[in-house]
Design a protein around this motif. Sequence first.
Motif, mmCIF file in Angstrom:
data_model
loop_
_atom_site.group_PDB
_atom_site.id
_atom_site.type_symbol
_atom_site.label_atom_id
_atom_site.label_comp_id
_atom_site.label_asym_id
_atom_site.label_seq_id
_atom_site.Cartn_x
_atom_site.Cartn_y
_atom_site.Cartn_z
ATOM 1 N N GLY A 10 -67.495 48.694 -34.947
ATOM 2 C CA GLY A 10 -67.161 47.489 -34.369
ATOM 3 C C GLY A 10 -65.762 47.106 -33.789
ATOM 4 N N ALA A 11 -65.029 48.077 -34.628
ATOM 5 C CA ALA A 11 -63.697 47.803 -33.843
ATOM 6 C C ALA A 11 -63.717 48.324 -32.258
ATOM 7 N N ILE A 14 -64.917 45.889 -30.156
ATOM 8 C CA ILE A 14 -64.107 44.891 -29.645
ATOM 9 C C ILE A 14 -63.044 45.081 -28.524
ATOM 10 N N VAL A 15 -62.810 46.532 -29.058
ATOM 11 C CA VAL A 15 -61.676 47.020 -27.692
ATOM 12 C C VAL A 15 -62.408 46.933 -26.611
ATOM 13 N N LEU A 17 -65.117 45.460 -25.421
ATOM 14 C CA LEU A 17 -65.211 44.094 -24.768
ATOM 15 C C LEU A 17 -64.151 43.780 -24.366
ATOM 16 N N ALA A 18 -63.014 43.444 -24.835
ATOM 17 C CA ALA A 18 -61.917 43.041 -24.523
ATOM 18 C C ALA A 18 -61.302 43.493 -23.317
ATOM 19 N N GLY A 19 -61.460 44.867 -23.393
ATOM 20 C CA GLY A 19 -61.086 45.621 -21.975
ATOM 21 C C GLY A 19 -62.207 45.025 -21.089
ATOM 22 N N LEU A 21 -63.604 42.439 -20.474
ATOM 23 C CA LEU A 21 -63.308 40.909 -19.966
ATOM 24 C C LEU A 21 -62.161 40.968 -19.181
ATOM 25 N N SER A 22 -61.010 41.691 -19.752
ATOM 26 C CA SER A 22 -59.692 41.572 -19.122
ATOM 27 C C SER A 22 -59.441 42.207 -17.974
ATOM 28 N N CYS A 23 -60.253 43.362 -17.427
ATOM 29 C CA CYS A 23 -60.006 44.310 -16.196
ATOM 30 C C CYS A 23 -60.300 43.326 -15.137
ATOM 31 N N THR A 24 -59.322 43.419 -14.399
ATOM 32 C CA THR A 24 -59.692 42.698 -13.056
ATOM 33 C C THR A 24 -60.772 43.575 -12.072
ATOM 34 N N HIS A 27 -58.849 43.379 -6.719
ATOM 35 C CA HIS A 27 -57.488 42.869 -6.877
ATOM 36 C C HIS A 27 -57.548 41.926 -5.542
ATOM 37 N N VAL A 29 -58.165 42.189 -2.630
ATOM 38 C CA VAL A 29 -57.574 42.620 -1.104
ATOM 39 C C VAL A 29 -58.521 42.054 -0.127
ATOM 40 N N LEU B 7 -65.956 41.189 -37.425
ATOM 41 C CA LEU B 7 -66.369 41.364 -35.850
ATOM 42 C C LEU B 7 -66.630 40.163 -35.336
ATOM 43 N N VAL B 14 -61.572 36.931 -28.640
ATOM 44 C CA VAL B 14 -61.406 37.628 -27.445
ATOM 45 C C VAL B 14 -62.239 36.663 -26.225
ATOM 46 N N LEU B 18 -59.489 35.277 -23.611
ATOM 47 C CA LEU B 18 -59.085 35.991 -22.282
ATOM 48 C C LEU B 18 -59.685 35.573 -20.953
ATOM 49 N N PHE B 382 -55.347 47.944 -29.250
ATOM 50 C CA PHE B 382 -55.385 47.632 -27.783
ATOM 51 C C PHE B 382 -54.626 46.146 -27.510
ATOM 52 N N ASN B 404 -53.870 46.076 -19.302
ATOM 53 C CA ASN B 404 -54.367 46.569 -20.559
ATOM 54 C C ASN B 404 -53.547 47.689 -21.215
ATOM 55 N N GLY B 430 -54.186 46.537 -10.378
ATOM 56 C CA GLY B 430 -53.521 46.126 -8.900
ATOM 57 C C GLY B 430 -53.564 44.706 -8.788
ATOM 58 N N ARG B 432 -52.449 41.908 -5.436
ATOM 59 C CA ARG B 432 -51.748 41.786 -4.083
ATOM 60 C C ARG B 432 -50.398 40.969 -4.285
#
Lengths: 406, 468
Positions: A10-11, A14-15, A17-19, A21-24, A27, A29, B7, B14, B18, B382, B404, B430, B432
Amino acid sequence: MFRRQHMIRGALTIVSLAGALSCTSDHGVIMTPVVNPLFRSYVAIGNSITAGFQSDGINDSTQQRSYALLLARQMNTRFAYPSLVNPGCRPPIANFLTQARVGTGSTSTTCLLRNPASVTEILNNVAVPGAGSGDADTPVGPAGSTLTTLFLGGKTQVAKALDARPTFATVWIGNNDVLQPAITGIPGSATPLTTFVTNYAKMINDLVAGAPGIKGVLIGVGQTANIPILFSAAALSNPAFVAGLNAAVAPKTIVVDVTTCTPTSTARIGFPIIAAIRAFPAAGGHPPTIACAKTATPPIGDIFVLDAAEQIQVSDLVNSYNAYIRAKADSIGFAYYDPNSLLNTLTATGQIPAVPNIGSATAPYGPYFSLDGVHPNTAAHILIANDLITVINAKFATNLQKLPTT
Amino acid sequence: MKVYRLLRLSIGLVALILPGGVAAAQGFGLNEIGACALARGFANTGSPCKDASMIYWNPGATTTLPGWKSSIGVSAIALNGDFKQDTTGRTFEQDAPVAWVPSLFVNYKPATGKASYGIGVYVPYGLTSQWHDDFPGRFRALKASIQTIYVQPNFAWQINSKWSVGAGPIIAHSGVELIQGIDLSEQLTPTGATFGQLGIARNTEFGRVRLKGDAMGFGAQIGAYGRLNSEWSVGARFMLPITFDYDDADATFTQIPTNLVLGGTVQPPFSAGTPVDALVAPQFAAGGKLVAQKATTKITHPGQVSAGFGYTGVKNLGINVDYAWVGWKRFDVLPVLFPNAPDTTLNRRLLENYNNTSSLRIGAEYTLMQPNFRDWKLRGGFQAAASAAPAETVTPLLPEQDRNYFMLGVGVPWGRYSVDASYAYIRTAGARGRIVERTNVAQTAAQLNTGVYTLNAQIFAVSFQASF
């Protein structure tokens, strides 16, 4: 144990999922996609034509009409030019008859500076009006002018071009090595071939050395026979044409030497003789007599007059320049473009007139030359750009689209 | 069932934080205070690591540390960043040295009594952004460095068997250094036009300025900690913002040769053949504008709030979740002023316009019970943090962007001593950004940004603990 495994799983979820959601994902360009990587960074080296000089002046409006800018648009690549504040430096002539220039109160010495918004680190159009083969790769060349500083800021054209890390270049240098000598009727003052070759080779070698892998087009020198500022001496047998010239030099009156100026005369007269007659007897002036061959009273019949032998002398020199330029292009994998094919066609079809229509305020030199009789106008720049596109597509197997001509 | 509830709660947090446009994040903040906390994803407020770094992470929880506890540690932060310029396609690498972030904590809780006493020395804010000499953004920052150290005496009081509170004043010292190129194209000529209007290209470096100064500041931090039952604990802390007035900074100037020679005459003294360096040299001589002088600037280190919980309902496993808020909106304008200069043209008010930020921190700690590894701790964490800087303020000074953090760590006990070691990888996608100055708020990111900054970092941290 079972509980612990679920907890860890589960942990991790979470990690993850959070990743996620937060990843762009991107960028943001937004780069202009060039039509071919070959054109990622295009630079134009040259003189007044490339810079966008028209009608004896240059400003932002004429700069935007340069064939180089038109070509860059078809490449869909960045193209920065040293924009001048309107009405320009010097402002272009707006009326051939009155010689009035763009902008209220503008004169031939008016010079506005660079548009602050155009001040940039990288220029793509590094061409400078007046530049000859000895200028493009020399900090202080023989044709250094106000525009040299305003456009290059203390660098050479080649150095400025290399700042852009160019992948593609057009180089149109050499017209000024022969233009003024032809117009002023002193072809002996043209740049000798050996000097031209030395200058040109240094320029191209430095460009290629500074931008390994660069491709491009070397453009040949135009024959002065196709430039309408040099008009046919036969026109001096036309009273109406002479009357027009008299109006231009008033209150002086032109005397045509009928012994040398006949309806079959093949000499060509440089139009700046009119301004010189107007200025006479001041320094640089010319007596109000126009002869079409050398006389016993120089400079009459010599200055501003290209007789048949001198025309051949100029033509041969230009042919020699172009033979070298073509060979140089071949040696470095560049394409070569000879503008004389286009000019010959326009001349043969009368679209470059042998005799200017000096009664016209807006098109004395026909539909393809601006009001100074030397520089192509907007329509001609489109033709040049399209010719270059043909050459580029053939040489580099690209698919640049041509510009509409109407 | 409890696990699944946990959980669901975590996932809900989250999802809440986020994607909702709440900025989360960092600016020039540093959380690398203690190797244990780093390994747990900085989720260290609701159930802090059992060492003296609690003084920073939750001043109210130090009553849970019996006797003398000390912790000394250091984190090494290795940055790897670059800027890819649109116009040339060139990539310019950062040149930042490894940053070393120390921390030291001592805490004493008598065997009897409800009070605990301690002191912490730590670095919650800091920055080193450094580029090579050819970086086109060097006119904004060739090097930017903030080195701040907080000293916090701490007093905590156990209210009852479940709750305790703590607080302490902060005495802070901050040193700042900024090295910038000076762009000739932006300088005025005697006629009022800029050199750029006379043809000098943008980013023509003819001089370099170095500002260096320091300042003291004062603040405070308070915290509260509660042990709700044998499985759940909660905590919160609040650190006041501290404003540093660098009123007596030293500015020194160095001429940089341009080697430019004017190709044609514009107007005297801009004549053909004139070396540009000769034209500007008097500016660097006595009586010129670019001579050693005093400068001032002001930077506020923002306040922080964090709150979280810890759960130990699974055998040998602890789960920690924190929410953290930082008041970055105070980093709005960075003034750089030269009060003794003959005119105001050197003065700058750099528009930063940062946003307040939030972030979610998740950490876990597993205790080994095997005979050879008894009480060893395995940790993972994390953190997802969105940028404090708006899209128009991603600059060489601080190419701030979404990040992250992925962390791992281990704690090894050794009698009265223990050592914690951890590793973190910081990843960005990255962003801009710009290399030019933003001169008014109407300028948008689309107008200003001319390239892409990428930024990744690796952090190694180690802490030594001792109990007496």
